[in-house]
Design a protein around this motif. Structure first.
Motif, mmCIF file in Angstrom:
data_model
loop_
_atom_site.group_PDB
_atom_site.id
_atom_site.type_symbol
_atom_site.label_atom_id
_atom_site.label_comp_id
_atom_site.label_asym_id
_atom_site.label_seq_id
_atom_site.Cartn_x
_atom_site.Cartn_y
_atom_site.Cartn_z
ATOM 1 N N GLY A 29 0.791 -1.052 -0.065
ATOM 2 C CA GLY A 29 0.107 -0.226 -0.115
ATOM 3 C C GLY A 29 0.794 1.047 0.062
ATOM 4 N N ASP A 30 2.058 1.308 0.688
ATOM 5 C CA ASP A 30 2.885 2.388 0.646
ATOM 6 C C ASP A 30 3.545 2.620 -0.868
ATOM 7 O OD1 ASP A 30 4.010 4.589 1.833
ATOM 8 O OD2 ASP A 30 5.604 3.636 2.501
ATOM 9 N N ALA A 31 3.902 1.509 -1.571
ATOM 10 C CA ALA A 31 4.438 1.639 -2.754
ATOM 11 C C ALA A 31 3.368 2.267 -3.690
ATOM 12 C CB ALA A 31 4.969 0.201 -3.316
ATOM 13 N N ILE A 60 -6.296 -5.534 -4.801
ATOM 14 C CA ILE A 60 -6.739 -4.619 -3.749
ATOM 15 C C ILE A 60 -6.542 -3.268 -3.915
ATOM 16 C CG2 ILE A 60 -6.543 -6.813 -2.259
ATOM 17 C CD1 ILE A 60 -4.272 -5.300 -0.733
ATOM 18 N N PHE A 61 -5.812 -2.585 -4.639
ATOM 19 C CA PHE A 61 -5.652 -1.232 -4.767
ATOM 20 C C PHE A 61 -6.313 -0.579 -5.950
ATOM 21 C CE2 PHE A 61 -1.640 -2.749 -2.869
ATOM 22 C CZ PHE A 61 -2.115 -2.584 -1.458
ATOM 23 N N HIS A 62 -7.262 -1.371 -6.813
ATOM 24 C CA HIS A 62 -7.663 -0.776 -7.954
ATOM 25 C C HIS A 62 -8.865 0.136 -7.688
ATOM 26 C CE1 HIS A 62 -6.584 -4.284 -10.804
ATOM 27 N NE2 HIS A 62 -5.578 -3.610 -10.322
ATOM 28 N N HIS A 63 -9.146 0.177 -6.393
ATOM 29 C CA HIS A 63 -10.215 1.473 -6.223
ATOM 30 C C HIS A 63 -9.529 2.857 -5.958
ATOM 31 C CE1 HIS A 63 -8.406 0.146 -2.292
ATOM 32 N NE2 HIS A 63 -8.676 1.532 -1.849
ATOM 33 N N LEU A 193 -6.692 -3.563 4.600
ATOM 34 C CA LEU A 193 -6.401 -4.239 5.719
ATOM 35 C C LEU A 193 -7.270 -5.378 6.227
ATOM 36 C CD1 LEU A 193 -4.630 -1.781 8.235
ATOM 37 C CD2 LEU A 193 -3.425 -3.413 6.657
ATOM 38 N N ILE A 194 -8.644 -5.100 5.794
ATOM 39 C CA ILE A 194 -9.395 -6.052 6.292
ATOM 40 C C ILE A 194 -10.100 -7.233 5.184
ATOM 41 C CG2 ILE A 194 -11.774 -6.406 7.730
ATOM 42 C CD1 ILE A 194 -9.610 -4.762 9.235
ATOM 43 N N GLN A 195 -10.428 -6.221 4.171
ATOM 44 C CA GLN A 195 -11.282 -7.298 3.004
ATOM 45 C C GLN A 195 -10.009 -8.088 2.289
ATOM 46 O OE1 GLN A 195 -14.247 -4.812 1.237
ATOM 47 N NE2 GLN A 195 -13.199 -5.075 -0.817
ATOM 48 N N ARG A 196 -10.564 -9.293 2.149
ATOM 49 C CA ARG A 196 -9.843 -10.364 1.549
ATOM 50 C C ARG A 196 -10.562 -10.965 0.671
ATOM 51 N NH1 ARG A 196 -4.835 -9.232 3.163
ATOM 52 N NH2 ARG A 196 -5.131 -8.292 5.408
ATOM 53 N N SER A 197 -9.983 -11.618 -0.575
ATOM 54 C CA SER A 197 -10.746 -12.523 -1.354
ATOM 55 C C SER A 197 -10.979 -14.047 -0.571
ATOM 56 C CB SER A 197 -10.082 -12.865 -2.819
ATOM 57 O OG SER A 197 -8.560 -13.410 -2.448
ATOM 58 N N TYR A 198 -11.844 -14.678 -1.128
ATOM 59 C CA TYR A 198 -12.064 -16.027 -0.686
ATOM 60 C C TYR A 198 -10.882 -16.926 -0.732
ATOM 61 C CZ TYR A 198 -14.784 -20.336 0.080
ATOM 62 O OH TYR A 198 -15.119 -21.571 0.459
ATOM 63 N N ASP A 226 0.493 -25.024 -3.384
ATOM 64 C CA ASP A 226 -0.746 -24.463 -2.405
ATOM 65 C C ASP A 226 -1.341 -23.280 -3.334
ATOM 66 O OD1 ASP A 226 0.009 -25.672 -0.153
ATOM 67 O OD2 ASP A 226 1.462 -24.343 0.442
ATOM 68 N N ARG A 227 -0.535 -22.717 -3.980
ATOM 69 C CA ARG A 227 -1.097 -21.419 -4.613
ATOM 70 C C ARG A 227 -1.973 -21.831 -5.948
ATOM 71 N NH1 ARG A 227 3.014 -17.495 -7.909
ATOM 72 N NH2 ARG A 227 4.173 -17.487 -6.061
ATOM 73 N N HIS A 228 -1.356 -22.674 -6.615
ATOM 74 C CA HIS A 228 -2.277 -23.176 -7.934
ATOM 75 C C HIS A 228 -3.443 -23.807 -7.572
ATOM 76 C CE1 HIS A 228 1.931 -22.635 -10.164
ATOM 77 N NE2 HIS A 228 1.367 -21.562 -9.968
ATOM 78 N N LYS A 229 -3.329 -24.829 -6.479
ATOM 79 C CA LYS A 229 -4.739 -25.509 -6.185
ATOM 80 C C LYS A 229 -5.652 -24.632 -5.850
ATOM 81 C CE LYS A 229 -3.856 -28.558 -2.753
ATOM 82 N NZ LYS A 229 -3.275 -29.533 -1.912
ATOM 83 N N ILE A 230 -5.340 -23.630 -4.909
ATOM 84 C CA ILE A 230 -6.364 -22.591 -4.427
ATOM 85 C C ILE A 230 -6.768 -21.530 -5.580
ATOM 86 C CG2 ILE A 230 -6.628 -20.739 -2.827
ATOM 87 C CD1 ILE A 230 -5.000 -22.501 -1.147
ATOM 88 N N GLY A 231 -5.914 -21.276 -6.587
ATOM 89 C CA GLY A 231 -5.851 -20.329 -7.441
ATOM 90 C C GLY A 231 -5.671 -18.858 -6.976
ATOM 91 N N TYR A 232 -4.982 -18.639 -6.059
ATOM 92 C CA TYR A 232 -4.694 -17.549 -5.594
ATOM 93 C C TYR A 232 -3.633 -16.704 -6.427
ATOM 94 C CZ TYR A 232 -2.866 -13.838 -2.604
ATOM 95 O OH TYR A 232 -2.557 -12.545 -2.287
ATOM 96 N N PRO A 233 -4.098 -15.564 -6.956
ATOM 97 C CA PRO A 233 -3.706 -14.940 -8.326
ATOM 98 C C PRO A 233 -2.186 -14.085 -7.941
ATOM 99 C CG PRO A 233 -5.392 -13.585 -7.384
ATOM 100 C CD PRO A 233 -5.286 -14.588 -6.631
ATOM 101 N N GLY A 234 -1.845 -13.850 -6.651
ATOM 102 C CA GLY A 234 -0.732 -13.063 -6.299
ATOM 103 C C GLY A 234 0.621 -14.081 -6.176
ATOM 104 N N ARG A 235 1.875 -13.276 -5.781
ATOM 105 C CA ARG A 235 2.941 -13.929 -5.773
ATOM 106 C C ARG A 235 3.297 -13.905 -4.036
ATOM 107 N NH1 ARG A 235 7.465 -12.283 -8.448
ATOM 108 N NH2 ARG A 235 7.020 -10.356 -8.964
ATOM 109 N N ASP A 236 2.569 -13.051 -3.442
ATOM 110 C CA ASP A 236 2.946 -12.717 -2.041
ATOM 111 C C ASP A 236 2.178 -13.817 -0.989
ATOM 112 O OD1 ASP A 236 -0.103 -11.442 -1.188
ATOM 113 O OD2 ASP A 236 0.473 -11.257 -3.550
ATOM 114 N N ASP A 237 2.113 -13.338 0.091
ATOM 115 C CA ASP A 237 1.672 -14.299 0.910
ATOM 116 C C ASP A 237 0.208 -13.962 1.561
ATOM 117 O OD1 ASP A 237 2.349 -12.044 2.510
ATOM 118 O OD2 ASP A 237 2.947 -12.875 4.116
ATOM 119 N N ALA A 238 -0.341 -13.131 0.820
ATOM 120 C CA ALA A 238 -1.755 -12.485 1.242
ATOM 121 C C ALA A 238 -1.640 -11.981 2.703
ATOM 122 C CB ALA A 238 -2.822 -13.515 1.032
ATOM 123 N N ASP A 239 -0.537 -11.405 3.091
ATOM 124 C CA ASP A 239 -0.269 -10.924 4.457
ATOM 125 C C ASP A 239 -0.297 -11.979 5.509
ATOM 126 O OD1 ASP A 239 0.342 -8.199 3.485
ATOM 127 O OD2 ASP A 239 -1.824 -7.668 3.404
#
Ligand code: AMP
Ligand code: MN
Ligand code: MN
Length: 315
Positions: A29-31, A60-63, A193-198, A226-239
């Motif tokens: 978010g700071d970047a 999460i920053f598209h807004h 900080l609060i809202q997350r994807s499923y 883990d990432r592929h099985k779930i379909g999480y799109p980021g390369r991060d740890d989702a915090d």
């Protein structure tokens, strides 16, 4: 931040017409907030501004207004190149490879390497966005609602919602001023900080189910599988690392995120009194005493072993 460097920055901005602004890989978010805050402000001054993030803008920053104007690479030549929220030049990725030494480096990491011609580094600032609020004040132009929202997002995210140990009355007053400038604090807070994807929560589940501890050291891994099985799109740890750090009797926690390029992204978080940036630096990373990161070449298991060994020495 000293007066002389603020004046030099102002002169450089006044003299420039085509300006490039860049921030770091896996943008937080700071970047994104700092990039947009400065970018929109300079556009308001009539400058031709290009904003670049090699990894693009996380959904999460598209807004944030203007986030659709952030590109993945620079185009053409610039009179002024500004790097934000990066402790060293490798943090921007490859995007500046053909552009030489950047003109300006504005950052708040104590591990900053002073890689630009003008280096404005303030480790007391809670976020690069905080520094920008002060720097932009020399132009005597009020911040628009969009700019205030971006900069407030930077402050909210880097302080995890005003609760990190480095939070200051100054940052809280600044947040109030940004709210007065029209930033919608509760909405920005929820979106940052609060809202997350499923999928992000399922990804947390994968990581949490593998959590391990050795006394007050806690860690877990997130694999490509883990990432592929779930379909999480980021390369991060989702915090997820911030969830690990909520364990009551932990001193240091570490998360290992396997990447598709043969590297492992490592994030450390620590209680007050520990300096995990010192371990991160051993692995060519950086950060702050209580929060640091590195990207390390190697297999997930061997990187984990090496990093845990080095981290245990802090305890
Ligand atoms: P992260 O673990 O990515 O959430 O980052 C924690 C802190 O360490 C942030 O201040 C980052 O800017 C910094 N950081 C993360 N990765 C690196 C890296 N590879 N090099 C230098 N600093 C980093
Ligand atoms: Mn950052
Ligand atoms: Mn920051």
């Amino acid at each position: 931040m000293n007066e002389a460097s603020i004046a030099t920055l102002k002169a450089k901005i006044d003299a420039a017409s085509r300006i490039l602004i860049v921030s770091h890989l896996r943008p937080d978010g700071d970047a994104v907030g700092s990039l947009l805050g400065l970018g929109l402000f300079l556009q308001g001054m009539g400058k031709d501004v290009n904003m670049v993030l090699e990894d693009g803008v996380p959904t999460i920053f598209h807004h944030l207004e203007g986030s659709d104007q952030i590109y993945k690479e620079p185009i053409g030549i610039y009179d002024l190149m500004i790097v934000l929220d990066c402790s060293d030049i490798s943090r921007v990725g490859d995007v500046l490879d053909e552009y030489g030494r950047p003109d300006v480096n504005i950052d708040h990491h104590p591990t900053n390497t002073f890689f630009a011609h003008l280096n404005i580094v303030d480790p007391k600032a809670v976020a690069t966005a905080e520094m920008l609020v002060d720097l932009l004040a020399v132009f005597n132009t009020p911040l628009t609602q969009e700019i205030a929202a971006s900069l407030l997002t930077g402050i909210i995210m880097d302080t995890l919602g005003f609760r990190t140990s480095n939070i200051t009355p100054k940052a809280l007053r600044m947040a109030a001023a940004l709210q007065e400038a029209g930033a919608d604090l509760p909405t920005l807070y929820r979106k940052a900080l609060i809202q997350r994807s499923y999928e992000a929560l399922q990804y947390w589940g994968a990581g949490l189910s593998k959590m391990e501890r050795d006394g007050r050291l806690i860690w877990t891994t997130l694999s490509l599988e883990d990432r592929h099985k779930i379909g999480y799109p980021g390369r991060d740890d989702a915090d997820l690392v911030n969830v690990l750090s909520s364990v009551e009797d932990m001193d240091i926690c570490v998360i290992f995120i396997e990447q598709s390029d043969g590297t492992v992204k490592v994030s450390w978080r620590a209680k007050l009194g520990f300096d995990v940036s010192a371990v991160a630096i051993q692995f060519e990373g950086g950060g702050h005493k209580p929060a640091a990161g590195a990207t390390i070449q190697g297999q997930l298991d061997s990187v984990k072993e090496d990093v845990l060994k080095a981290t245990r020495k802090l305890l």
